[in-house]
Design a protein around this motif. Structure first.
Motif, short mmCIF file in Angstrom:
data_model
loop_
_atom_site.label_atom_id
_atom_site.label_comp_id
_atom_site.label_asym_id
_atom_site.label_seq_id
_atom_site.Cartn_x
_atom_site.Cartn_y
_atom_site.Cartn_z
N ARG A 33 0.78 -1.23 0.00
CA ARG A 33 0.00 0.00 0.00
C ARG A 33 0.81 1.28 0.00
NH1 ARG A 33 -5.45 -1.62 2.86
NH2 ARG A 33 -5.31 -3.83 2.46
N GLN A 34 2.11 1.20 0.13
CA GLN A 34 2.95 2.40 0.13
C GLN A 34 3.50 2.73 -1.26
OE1 GLN A 34 3.08 4.28 2.94
NE2 GLN A 34 1.66 2.73 3.70
N ILE A 35 3.33 1.83 -2.22
CA ILE A 35 3.81 2.09 -3.58
C ILE A 35 2.94 3.17 -4.20
CG2 ILE A 35 4.09 1.12 -5.89
CD1 ILE A 35 4.59 -1.60 -4.52
N THR A 36 3.59 4.21 -4.72
CA THR A 36 2.85 5.33 -5.31
C THR A 36 3.04 5.44 -6.82
OG1 THR A 36 4.67 6.85 -4.88
CG2 THR A 36 2.97 6.69 -3.20
N SER A 37 4.11 4.84 -7.34
CA SER A 37 4.42 5.03 -8.76
C SER A 37 4.88 3.73 -9.42
CB SER A 37 5.52 6.08 -8.92
OG SER A 37 5.92 6.17 -10.27
N LEU A 38 4.43 3.55 -10.65
CA LEU A 38 4.89 2.43 -11.48
C LEU A 38 5.74 2.92 -12.64
CD1 LEU A 38 1.70 0.17 -11.62
CD2 LEU A 38 3.63 0.09 -10.04
N ALA A 39 6.15 4.17 -12.60
CA ALA A 39 6.91 4.76 -13.71
C ALA A 39 8.19 3.97 -14.01
CB ALA A 39 7.24 6.21 -13.41
N GLU A 40 8.95 3.64 -12.97
CA GLU A 40 10.21 2.91 -13.18
C GLU A 40 9.95 1.52 -13.76
OE1 GLU A 40 9.45 4.12 -10.06
OE2 GLU A 40 11.06 5.44 -9.42
N VAL A 41 8.92 0.86 -13.26
CA VAL A 41 8.57 -0.47 -13.76
C VAL A 41 8.17 -0.37 -15.23
CG1 VAL A 41 6.91 -2.37 -13.58
CG2 VAL A 41 7.94 -1.41 -11.52
N GLY A 42 7.39 0.62 -15.57
CA GLY A 42 6.99 0.81 -16.97
C GLY A 42 8.19 0.99 -17.88
N ARG A 43 9.12 1.82 -17.47
CA ARG A 43 10.32 2.04 -18.29
C ARG A 43 11.14 0.77 -18.41
NH1 ARG A 43 9.74 7.15 -15.87
NH2 ARG A 43 11.08 6.64 -14.12
N ALA A 44 11.23 -0.01 -17.33
CA ALA A 44 11.96 -1.28 -17.37
C ALA A 44 11.29 -2.28 -18.31
CB ALA A 44 12.09 -1.86 -15.97
N LEU A 45 9.99 -2.37 -18.24
CA LEU A 45 9.25 -3.29 -19.11
C LEU A 45 9.51 -2.99 -20.58
CD1 LEU A 45 5.78 -3.56 -17.32
CD2 LEU A 45 7.58 -5.30 -17.44
N ALA A 46 9.61 -1.73 -20.91
CA ALA A 46 9.83 -1.33 -22.31
C ALA A 46 11.14 -1.89 -22.87
CB ALA A 46 9.79 0.18 -22.43
N SER A 47 12.09 -2.21 -22.01
CA SER A 47 13.38 -2.73 -22.48
C SER A 47 13.36 -4.25 -22.64
CB SER A 47 14.49 -2.33 -21.52
OG SER A 47 14.35 -2.98 -20.29
N LEU A 48 12.28 -4.90 -22.25
CA LEU A 48 12.21 -6.37 -22.30
C LEU A 48 11.55 -6.82 -23.60
CD1 LEU A 48 11.16 -7.02 -18.59
CD2 LEU A 48 13.46 -6.96 -19.57
N LYS A 49 12.24 -6.64 -24.68
CA LYS A 49 11.68 -6.87 -26.03
C LYS A 49 11.38 -8.33 -26.32
CE LYS A 49 11.95 -2.54 -27.08
NZ LYS A 49 10.75 -1.74 -26.95
N GLN A 50 11.95 -9.28 -25.56
CA GLN A 50 11.71 -10.71 -25.79
C GLN A 50 10.55 -11.24 -24.96
OE1 GLN A 50 13.45 -12.26 -28.19
NE2 GLN A 50 14.37 -10.25 -28.50
N LEU A 51 9.96 -10.40 -24.13
CA LEU A 51 8.92 -10.84 -23.21
C LEU A 51 7.70 -11.40 -23.96
CD1 LEU A 51 8.85 -10.83 -20.13
CD2 LEU A 51 7.51 -8.73 -20.24
N GLN A 52 7.28 -12.61 -23.55
CA GLN A 52 6.14 -13.28 -24.16
C GLN A 52 4.96 -13.40 -23.19
OE1 GLN A 52 7.70 -17.04 -25.53
NE2 GLN A 52 9.01 -16.07 -27.06
N GLN A 53 5.25 -13.50 -21.90
CA GLN A 53 4.20 -13.62 -20.89
C GLN A 53 4.48 -12.64 -19.76
OE1 GLN A 53 3.48 -17.68 -19.56
NE2 GLN A 53 4.22 -18.47 -21.51
N LEU A 54 3.45 -11.89 -19.40
CA LEU A 54 3.60 -10.89 -18.35
C LEU A 54 2.39 -10.93 -17.43
CD1 LEU A 54 4.99 -8.39 -17.08
CD2 LEU A 54 3.76 -7.00 -18.76
N SER A 55 2.67 -10.97 -16.14
CA SER A 55 1.62 -10.90 -15.13
C SER A 55 2.02 -9.84 -14.10
CB SER A 55 1.45 -12.26 -14.44
OG SER A 55 0.52 -12.14 -13.38
#
Length: 118
Positions: free
Chosen positions: A53-75
């Motif tokens: 409940r203390q997490i306020t931002s997913l910005a860093e996670v979003g930017r990291a996900l963008a670099s995972l070009k081989q990703l086939q399954q994400l949850s």
């Protein structure tokens, strides 16, 4: 960095599941995101931050996900992370994941989300 540096060193990793459910002291995902960004061979990624409940931002996670070009399954499970206000960076990242075949997103009870896109 307790987790970031060791995780980032696993450059050939293909599958990763991180479960921090109920870890209410987590306030930032920056360390995890930095590590994720270096795992360019990932095919399957599961992140569970249920009721962090203390997490306020997913910005860093979003930017990291963008670099995972081989990703086939994400949850992504952020159920009950009621301080998150925007999913814009996650949405932008999803649009760039051309190999993605399976996607599961759970933002239930994230009552402060007001932005889904930039």
């Amino acid at each position: 960095p307790i987790l970031g540096r060791p995780l980032a060193s696993l450059e050939q990793l293909r599958q990763l599941s991180l479960d921090f459910a109920g870890c209410e002291q987590i306030t930032s995902l920056a360390e995890v995101a930095r590590a994720l960004a270096s795992l360019e061979q990932l095919r399957l990624l599961s992140l569970n931050f249920w009721q962090c409940r203390q997490i306020t931002s997913l910005a860093e996670v979003g930017r990291a996900l963008a670099s995972l070009k081989q990703l086939q399954q994400l949850s992504l499970n952020f159920w009950g992370c009621n301080q998150i206000t925007s999913l814009a960076e996650v949405g932008t990242a999803l649009a760039s994941l051309e190999q993605l075949q399976q996607l599961s997103l759970n933002f239930s009870d994230c009552k402060k989300i007001t932005s889904l896109a930039e």
